[in-house]
Design an enzyme around this catalytic site. Structure first.
Site, PDB file in Angstrom:
ATOM      1  N   CYS A   2       0.861  -1.170   0.000  1.00 31.00           N
ATOM      2  CA  CYS A   2       0.000   0.000   0.000  1.00 31.00           C
ATOM      3  C   CYS A   2       0.900   1.223   0.000  1.00 31.00           C
ATOM      4  CB  CYS A   2      -0.877   0.008   1.238  1.00 31.00           C
ATOM      5  SG  CYS A   2      -1.787  -1.524   1.456  1.00 31.00           S
ATOM      6  N   ARG A  27       1.807   1.137  -6.010  1.00 27.97           N
ATOM      7  CA  ARG A  27       2.001   0.226  -4.888  1.00 27.97           C
ATOM      8  C   ARG A  27       0.708  -0.427  -4.418  1.00 27.97           C
ATOM      9  NH1 ARG A  27       6.437   0.083  -1.516  1.00 27.97           N
ATOM     10  NH2 ARG A  27       8.209   0.965  -2.575  1.00 27.97           N
ATOM     11  N   TRP A  74      -3.864  -1.896  -1.280  1.00 26.08           N
ATOM     12  CA  TRP A  74      -3.873  -3.172  -1.989  1.00 26.08           C
ATOM     13  C   TRP A  74      -4.425  -4.163  -0.972  1.00 26.08           C
ATOM     14  CZ3 TRP A  74      -1.641  -8.033  -1.373  1.00 26.08           C
ATOM     15  CH2 TRP A  74      -1.613  -8.854  -2.510  1.00 26.08           C
ATOM     16  N   ASN A 100       0.429  -0.038   6.432  1.00 26.57           N
ATOM     17  CA  ASN A 100       0.973  -0.866   5.368  1.00 26.57           C
ATOM     18  C   ASN A 100       1.583  -2.078   6.052  1.00 26.57           C
ATOM     19  OD1 ASN A 100       2.198  -1.870   3.113  1.00 26.57           O
ATOM     20  ND2 ASN A 100       3.607  -0.157   2.817  1.00 26.57           N
ATOM     21  N   GLY A 101       1.154  -3.297   5.682  1.00 28.96           N
ATOM     22  CA  GLY A 101       1.688  -4.498   6.326  1.00 28.96           C
ATOM     23  C   GLY A 101       0.562  -5.415   6.751  1.00 28.96           C
ATOM     24  N   GLU A 481      11.165 -15.267 -17.655  1.00 26.03           N
ATOM     25  CA  GLU A 481      10.914 -13.839 -17.454  1.00 26.03           C
ATOM     26  C   GLU A 481       9.977 -13.307 -18.542  1.00 26.03           C
ATOM     27  OE1 GLU A 481      11.126 -11.829 -15.185  1.00 26.03           O
ATOM     28  OE2 GLU A 481      11.147  -9.845 -16.055  1.00 26.03           O
ATOM     29  N   LYS A 485       6.378 -11.644 -17.698  1.00 24.21           N
ATOM     30  CA  LYS A 485       5.987 -10.287 -18.145  1.00 24.21           C
ATOM     31  C   LYS A 485       4.647 -10.345 -18.852  1.00 24.21           C
ATOM     32  CE  LYS A 485       7.884  -8.330 -16.238  1.00 24.21           C
ATOM     33  NZ  LYS A 485       8.922  -8.724 -15.367  1.00 24.21           N
ATOM     34  N   GLU A 488       1.696 -11.089 -16.372  1.00 20.85           N
ATOM     35  CA  GLU A 488       1.439  -9.991 -15.425  1.00 20.85           C
ATOM     36  C   GLU A 488       0.614  -8.870 -16.038  1.00 20.85           C
ATOM     37  OE1 GLU A 488       5.584  -9.010 -14.216  1.00 20.85           O
ATOM     38  OE2 GLU A 488       4.718  -8.963 -12.220  1.00 20.85           O
ATOM     39  N   HIS A 504       8.645 -33.377 -23.580  1.00 16.36           N
ATOM     40  CA  HIS A 504       8.318 -34.234 -22.440  1.00 16.36           C
ATOM     41  C   HIS A 504       6.959 -33.885 -21.828  1.00 16.36           C
ATOM     42  CE1 HIS A 504      12.251 -36.110 -22.527  1.00 16.36           C
ATOM     43  NE2 HIS A 504      12.790 -34.905 -22.638  1.00 16.36           N
ATOM     44  N   LYS A 603       3.461  -3.148  -6.683  1.00 15.75           N
ATOM     45  CA  LYS A 603       4.880  -3.081  -7.021  1.00 15.75           C
ATOM     46  C   LYS A 603       5.751  -3.839  -6.033  1.00 15.75           C
ATOM     47  CE  LYS A 603       8.436  -1.870  -9.356  1.00 15.75           C
ATOM     48  NZ  LYS A 603       8.664  -2.707 -10.551  1.00 15.75           N
TER      49      LYS A 603
HETATM   50  O1  M6R Z   1      11.241  -5.878  -5.327  1.00 10.18           O
HETATM   51  P1  M6R Z   1      11.596  -7.297  -5.598  1.00 10.18           P
HETATM   52  O2  M6R Z   1      12.588  -7.451  -6.677  1.00 10.18           O
HETATM   53  O3  M6R Z   1      12.017  -8.031  -4.362  1.00 10.18           O
HETATM   54  O4  M6R Z   1      10.245  -7.950  -6.092  1.00 10.18           O
HETATM   55  C1  M6R Z   1      10.143  -9.312  -6.364  1.00 10.18           C
HETATM   56  C2  M6R Z   1       8.876  -9.616  -7.113  1.00 10.18           C
HETATM   57  O5  M6R Z   1       7.765  -9.284  -6.357  1.00 10.18           O
HETATM   58  C3  M6R Z   1       8.817  -8.846  -8.444  1.00 10.18           C
HETATM   59  O6  M6R Z   1       9.935  -9.123  -9.237  1.00 10.18           O
HETATM   60  C4  M6R Z   1       7.547  -9.203  -9.225  1.00 10.18           C
HETATM   61  O7  M6R Z   1       7.608 -10.538  -9.643  1.00 10.18           O
HETATM   62  C5  M6R Z   1       7.368  -8.232 -10.377  1.00 10.18           C
HETATM   63  N1  M6R Z   1       5.991  -7.871 -10.481  1.00 10.18           N
HETATM   64  C6  M6R Z   1       7.837  -8.788 -11.669  1.00 10.18           C
HETATM   65  O8  M6R Z   1       7.541  -7.996 -12.758  1.00 10.18           O
END
Ligand code: M6R
Length: 608
Positions: A2, A27, A74, A100-101, A481, A485, A488, A504, A603
């Site tokens: 958040c 965030r 969030w 936040n937490g 990766e 991407k 997401e 396989h 984020k």
């Molecule tokens: O801030 P961090 O690199 O520790 O975050 C790790 C993951 O939460 C972050 O890489 C997440 O997978 C992203 N949304 C990827 O695009």
């Protein structure tokens, strides 16, 4: 996950807090709210949805206030409703706070408070903290906060106000980020520097369980045992432009296009092209320990975990140093075999990821040496690790990580080069690698010029429901990766596989409706990948291939070819990921998705 912003000073707090929340929306963005404080008490405004809506609601009130705390949420406990949005206010209307937490023992606390007659108005874990502070309040807010938090188990960044002390904001943190900042007769609290950068670059980092008290006269900080402590003011080195879109349609696109510069920044003063070597000041005193450790672990989450996989492969292939990678969330619970002779690298863009912080704690409990590879200066992970390297990618605002990934891999490549040279890599090999690394910014520049071609290909595949990404060796994590991407930001299901594994199992899925992205550089597995592509074509699959510039053979088997400059396996992941980032971006745009703020994500994941 958040965003928190608070203001106290001579000006109207509302525009400052609203603008700060807008900068923090990446965030968390399902609901938001603000609590204003003045001599008449607390005035609350909350909405579901984005900060613009909150701004509209406040404009109608035509109110102002010198003190305010705000929050963009969030959701963790309870759906995104107005009642569950922060700030939360105590039953008597006198305490308001933003959080936040996660409060882990909230259920027990809530039952106890309800049994004593307290009435809750939300489903959140946060509201128990308001109730506890309200009950503990006897004329001094910081004392009440300290007393209330002695009952709380969990992670928190908190900003709190009380109607009876209209010239005060109290803030504290444990396991969640929170900074305070000093302006001209005005003071700020925020979960992220980006929120207040327009007003101040002088930041105070709160450590766990410290309490900050902001008044119109200044900031005081207290340790958990109530002693006033002097805190250093840190100068933020990045500028406001770095947290703005700068003419790009999305932050993600801006961040993809900034990579020639960010990769250069990650290498600046560290790559020694003339010597075929690298120098990492932050790790210099640790190099011997890394070389002679019994175990070397990388731990991280998400995209950073993909960078870790590349790090592991490079350590083993080039420096001949056995290494392992573990998801941070798993590391903690599987009783890892680490001890005083182990080195654990924690990789994180934000430096605030709760799973990674928990893994660090676990490693420390077992007396391992923990080193950080981090982007955000002063973040929790940067402070919790013994030594480390900043990747210097600058603020990353797009929720989907792009430039941080390439900078992480750049730093891991530099470290590998340094270690490999110490482990006997020849001058000639070192020079070849260092010179290839030096060319990276210009090679990435070249790749970015393919953006229009990639956008055209994206149009043809934007209606797919599934994608398969294939790669081998260091390009397998790149395939993972690429797939991450895509899922997401476009919500298309995508999986990454080592190319040879396709036969396989996943081959059963292949038909015309399932596009394949094959990373097929001209390296030692090239012929094998070509065979894999042929197998896909034989089943009517459509193939987008990433191939080495000048490769004409691949055109005969793939439907589309995206060319990448010739690369060593050392530099290949950084180059190959760029077209994949662009492909995901343009597919998401084509599908009308919110690229920078994809659904359900945030984020930085500050809850376990
Ligand atoms: O801030 P961090 O690199 O520790 O975050 C790790 C993951 O939460 C972050 O890489 C997440 O997978 C992203 N949304 C990827 O695009």
């Amino acid at each position: 996950m958040c965003g928190i912003v608070g203001y106290i000073g001579q000006n109207n707090a509302i525009p400052v807090v609203i603008e700060g929340l807008q900068r923090l929306e990446y965030r968390g963005y399902d609901s938001c709210g603000i609590a204003l404080l003045n001599v008449t008490g607390i005035n609350l405004e909350k909405v579901t949805g984005k900060v613009n809506k909150l701004q509209g609601a406040l404009a109608q009130q035509q109110t102002s206030s010198p003190v305010a705390i705000g929050h963009t949420r969030w959701a963790t406990h309870g759906p995104p409703t107005v009642d569950n949005a922060h700030p939360h206010v105590s039953q008597d209307g006198k305490v308001a706070l933003v959080h936040n937490g996660i409060i882990e023992n909230y259920k027990i606390l809530r039952d106890e408070l309800e049994n004593s007659g307290y009435e809750f108005s939300s489903d959140t874990d946060t509201e128990v903290v308001v109730a506890l502070i309200s009950q503990a309040y006897h004329g001094n807010l910081e004392s009440a906060v300290r007393e209330a938090l002695s009952h709380v188990i969990g992670a928190y960044g908190l900003a709190i106000i009380h109607a009876d002390e209209p010239e005060k904001i109290v803030c504290t943190r444990k396991g969640a980020p929170l900074i305070m900042a000093v302006g001209e007769n005005e003071y700020f609290v925020a979960s992220d520097v980006a929120a207040i950068l327009k007003y101040s670059k002088d930041v105070i980092y709160l450590d766990n369980e410290e309490i900050g008290v902001l008044t119109p006269d200044g900031i005081k900080t207290y340790s958990s045992d109530e002693n006033q402590i002097a805190k250093k003011i840190h100068k933020i080195t990045f500028n406001l432009e770095e947290v703005e879109k700068g003419g790009f349609e999305h932050f993600m696109l801006k961040e993809i296009f900034s990579q020639p510069q960010t990769i250069h920044d990650a290498m600046r003063g560290r790559l020694l092209p003339e010597e075929g070597n690298a120098h990492l000041g932050g790790l210099n005193h640790m190099i011997g320990s890394i070389l002679h450790a019994d175990q070397r672990y990388f731990t991280a989450c998400g995209t950073s975990w993909h960078a870790a996989l590349i790090g592991e492969m490079m350590f083993e292939q080039f420096a001949r140093l056995p290494s392992e990678v573990e998801y941070a969330s798993e590391f903690r619970y599987r009783e890892p075999l680490v001890d005083t002779k182990s080195i654990v690298f924690a990789i994180s863009q934000s430096g605030e990821t709760a799973d990674t912080l928990a893994a660090i704690q676990e490693a420390k409990n077992r007396d391992a040496t923990v080193l950080g590879i981090c982007n955000v200066v002063g973040s929790s992970i940067a402070r919790e690790t013994e030594a480390g390297v900043y990747i210097h990618a600058g603020p990353e605002i797009g929720v989907a990580s792009t430039k941080a990934f390439t900078s992480q891999v750049t730093v891991l490549s530099l470290l590998t080069l340094k270690l490999a040279r110490l482990m006997g890599m020849s001058d000639a090999d070192g020079l070849e690698i260092a010179q290839a690394m030096q060319r990276l910014p210009e090679d990435v520049e070249w790749l970015l010029k393919q953006a229009d071609q990639i956008a055209e290909i994206a149009k043809l595949y934007a209606d797919a429901s599934n994608f398969l990404y294939l790669g081998r060796g260091v390009n397998f994590p790149v395939a993972l990766e690429g797939a991450l991407k895509l899922k997401e930001i476009s919500y298309i299901h995508a999986e990454g596989y080592p190319a040879a594994e396709m036969k396989h199992g996943p081959i059963a899925l292949i038909d015309r409706s399932m596009p394949i992205v094959a990373i097929a550089p001209q390296d030692k597995t090239y012929d094998k990948i070509i065979s894999n592509i042929e197998e896909v074509k034989a089943r009517h699959g459509r193939v987008i291939a990433l191939a080495t510039q000048g490769d004409t053979r691949i055109k005969d088997v793939a439907d589309h070819v995206l060319y990448v400059p010739p690369a060593l396996s050392f530099t290949a992941p950084i180059l190959n990921v760029i077209p994949l980032q662009l492909l995901s971006y343009y597919i998401a745009v084509e599908r009308g998705c919110n690229v920078d703020q994809p659904r359900n994500l945030a984020k930085s994941v500050t809850v376990e």
